[in-house]
Design a protein around this motif. Structure first.
Motif, PDB file in Angstrom:
ATOM      1  N   HIS A  61       0.853  -1.191   0.000  1.00  0.00           N
ATOM      2  CA  HIS A  61       0.000   0.000   0.000  1.00  0.00           C
ATOM      3  C   HIS A  61       0.886   1.237   0.000  1.00  0.00           C
ATOM      4  N   VAL A  71      -3.781   3.876  -0.048  1.00  0.00           N
ATOM      5  CA  VAL A  71      -4.374   3.047  -1.094  1.00  0.00           C
ATOM      6  C   VAL A  71      -3.583   1.748  -1.242  1.00  0.00           C
ATOM      7  N   ASP A  72      -4.306   0.639  -1.391  1.00  0.00           N
ATOM      8  CA  ASP A  72      -3.662  -0.653  -1.664  1.00  0.00           C
ATOM      9  C   ASP A  72      -3.287  -0.757  -3.133  1.00  0.00           C
ATOM     10  N   PHE A  73      -2.209  -1.466  -3.399  1.00  0.00           N
ATOM     11  CA  PHE A  73      -1.883  -1.817  -4.777  1.00  0.00           C
ATOM     12  C   PHE A  73      -2.991  -2.707  -5.336  1.00  0.00           C
ATOM     13  N   THR A  74      -3.293  -2.511  -6.604  1.00  0.00           N
ATOM     14  CA  THR A  74      -4.286  -3.367  -7.258  1.00  0.00           C
ATOM     15  C   THR A  74      -3.773  -4.794  -7.390  1.00  0.00           C
ATOM     16  N   SER A  75      -2.505  -4.938  -7.706  1.00  0.00           N
ATOM     17  CA  SER A  75      -1.894  -6.263  -7.825  1.00  0.00           C
ATOM     18  C   SER A  75      -0.434  -6.183  -7.402  1.00  0.00           C
ATOM     19  N   THR A  76       0.072  -7.273  -6.859  1.00  0.00           N
ATOM     20  CA  THR A  76       1.488  -7.365  -6.487  1.00  0.00           C
ATOM     21  C   THR A  76       1.981  -8.770  -6.802  1.00  0.00           C
ATOM     22  N   SER A 113       0.704  -3.077  -9.760  1.00  0.00           N
ATOM     23  CA  SER A 113      -0.089  -2.076 -10.479  1.00  0.00           C
ATOM     24  C   SER A 113      -0.974  -1.347  -9.481  1.00  0.00           C
ATOM     25  N   THR A 114      -1.298  -0.097  -9.842  1.00  0.00           N
ATOM     26  CA  THR A 114      -2.208   0.726  -9.042  1.00  0.00           C
ATOM     27  C   THR A 114      -3.172   1.430  -9.989  1.00  0.00           C
ATOM     28  N   SER A 115      -4.225   1.960  -9.425  1.00  0.00           N
ATOM     29  CA  SER A 115      -5.178   2.735 -10.225  1.00  0.00           C
ATOM     30  C   SER A 115      -5.718   3.863  -9.361  1.00  0.00           C
ATOM     31  N   THR A 135      -3.953   4.411 -14.646  1.00  0.00           N
ATOM     32  CA  THR A 135      -3.432   3.163 -14.099  1.00  0.00           C
ATOM     33  C   THR A 135      -1.914   3.227 -14.177  1.00  0.00           C
ATOM     34  N   THR A 186      -6.226   6.441 -18.534  1.00  0.00           N
ATOM     35  CA  THR A 186      -7.156   5.465 -19.090  1.00  0.00           C
ATOM     36  C   THR A 186      -7.927   6.033 -20.265  1.00  0.00           C
TER      37      THR A 186
END
Length: 287
Positions: A61, A71-76, A113-115, A135, A186
């Motif tokens: 995050h 904010v949390d990362f969307t994916s790790t 990734s983050t958004s 993103t 985006t």
């Protein structure tokens, strides 16, 4: 005269069974049980190990825009890495041993990734990337150095194979490389911006669980094959840059397949034979 000699011979012949019956048999002395000197199985040993670690990151995050927006990362994703290590230990008895190990995990690549950002209606190409919704792709790498105190229970000996279980506790020095963050709108994927966040480094609490088996190669050399699970706790990941950060990882799990060698300094010592005491032999006595 002839009668006298015949009488003497008759007396001698009749007395022979008496002499045989009076033959004395000596007392039988049982030989003592053969004993062996007990030699302790304990002693110092050195070990060296190598393996492959499948890493499972628990997430990350960061602060987006301000310290109020965590904010949390969307994916790790933290990729696998090669591990090498060594240590020194002591075999306390036939079933219990301890050691101190130092292990280094080579560079493991990170991709996340983050958004976020504003609404589509707020996008203005003149403002650059992420003035509207965006993103990002985040790339970094990590190395880790673990120092652990371990204890093992050798379950039993099955020929030359000895299965074991163990546990360890200690710390891991985690070093994150710089994180390269590429954010793209985006609305217009060609409208991108790249920032570099300085990587962080810190000591983390770590515990480990192990299971495996050792195989006797010689009297003082063993092969060790096993599995180790490590949990490395959370910590700082990267710093602030361009209205974003700092960031923190939530820790990660390490599932390791390992193989190595253990050299025992007194492994070739064997039990020595103690001969029985001399047994006196009494000659037969005739009465």
């Amino acid at each position: 005269m002839r009668k006298v000699l015949s009488g003497v011979a008759a007396v001698l012949l009749s007395g022979m069974p008496v002499y045989a019956a009076d033959l004395y048999e000596p007392q039988v002395i049982e030989a003592p049980v053969q004993e062996t000197a007990v030699v302790e199985t304990g002693g110092w040993y050195l070990r060296g190990d190598a393996g492959w670690s499948y890493n499972k990151m628990r997430g990350a995050h960061y602060f987006q825009g301000s310290n109020d927006n965590d904010v949390d990362f969307t994916s790790t994703r933290l990729k696998s890495g090669f591990v090498i290590g060594g240590g020194v230990g002591y075999q306390i008895n036939d079933h219990f041993r301890t050691d101190l190990t130092l292990d280094y995990m080579f560079k493991s690549n990170f991709r996340g990734s983050t958004s976020g950002g504003g609404d589509v209606a707020d996008y203005d190409a003149a403002d650059g990337a992420c003035s509207g919704p965006c993103t990002s792709t985040d790339i970094a790498s990590m190395t880790a150095l673990s120092l652990l105190a371990n204890a093992y229970v050798d379950i039993g000996h099955y020929g030359s194979i000895t299965p074991y279980v163990g546990a360890g506790i200690g710390g891991t020095y985690v070093r994150w490389g710089d994180l390269r963050n590429t954010s793209c709108s985006t609305v217009d994927p060609t409208d991108c911006d790249t920032e570099t966040h300085r990587g962080k480094k810190s000591w983390r609490f770590t515990y480990a669980l192990m299971a495996g088996a050792s195989v006797d190669l010689t009297c003082n050399l063993k092969a060790d094959v096993g599995y180790r699970f490590r949990h490395i706790t959370k910590g700082a990941m990267f710093g602030y840059a361009s209205n974003g950060g700092p960031g923190y990882d939530k820790g990660f799990y390490s599932h390791e397949a390992r193989a190595g060698l253990r050299y025992s300094f007194n492994g070739c010592e064997t039990a020595s034979y103690i001969p029985p005491a001399d047994i006196p032999i009494e000659p037969p006595v005739y009465k």
